[in-house]
Design an enzyme around this catalytic site. Sequence first.
Site, PDB file in Angstrom:
ATOM      1  N   PRO A 125       0.841  -1.196   0.000  1.00  0.00           N
ATOM      2  CA  PRO A 125       0.000   0.000   0.000  1.00  0.00           C
ATOM      3  C   PRO A 125       0.879   1.249   0.000  1.00  0.00           C
ATOM      4  O   PRO A 125       1.909   1.307   0.664  1.00  0.00           O
ATOM      5  CB  PRO A 125      -0.782  -0.111   1.312  1.00  0.00           C
ATOM      6  CG  PRO A 125      -0.737  -1.553   1.662  1.00  0.00           C
ATOM      7  CD  PRO A 125       0.575  -2.049   1.156  1.00  0.00           C
ATOM      8  N   LYS A 142      -3.355  -4.604   6.548  1.00  0.00           N
ATOM      9  CA  LYS A 142      -1.966  -4.922   6.196  1.00  0.00           C
ATOM     10  C   LYS A 142      -1.058  -4.546   7.361  1.00  0.00           C
ATOM     11  O   LYS A 142      -1.383  -3.655   8.145  1.00  0.00           O
ATOM     12  CB  LYS A 142      -1.529  -4.128   4.959  1.00  0.00           C
ATOM     13  CG  LYS A 142      -2.357  -4.345   3.723  1.00  0.00           C
ATOM     14  CD  LYS A 142      -1.987  -5.641   3.065  1.00  0.00           C
ATOM     15  CE  LYS A 142      -2.732  -5.801   1.745  1.00  0.00           C
ATOM     16  NZ  LYS A 142      -2.325  -6.956   1.017  1.00  0.00           N
TER      17      LYS A 142
END
Length: 94
Positions: free
Chosen positions: A2, A31
């Site tokens: 990300p 995440k």
Amino acid sequence: MPYFDLTTNVTEVPTDFHKETTDLLAKHLGKPSSVVGVHVNAGAKLTFGGTDDRPAGIINLYSAGCLGPEKNNSFSAAITEQLQKQLKIPSDRF
């Protein structure tokens, strides 16, 4: 991985902005924070809505397999709150 990319005409970014934004995104994306990238291009020459009024920002968020219509509202709300709190950017200026 990300990746959050913010371009803003705000010149002063608090020292904890990157860490808090990393933790926020990791939580909402599911995440680990160890794989989240946060980049801020502060003090940029920027127009938003046809004006260069301050403060303003442009955001790009990339994350393979983690973004979509069903999650975008929660991301948007969390990011909006973060930018208002930390950088004083109103929700209608990014």
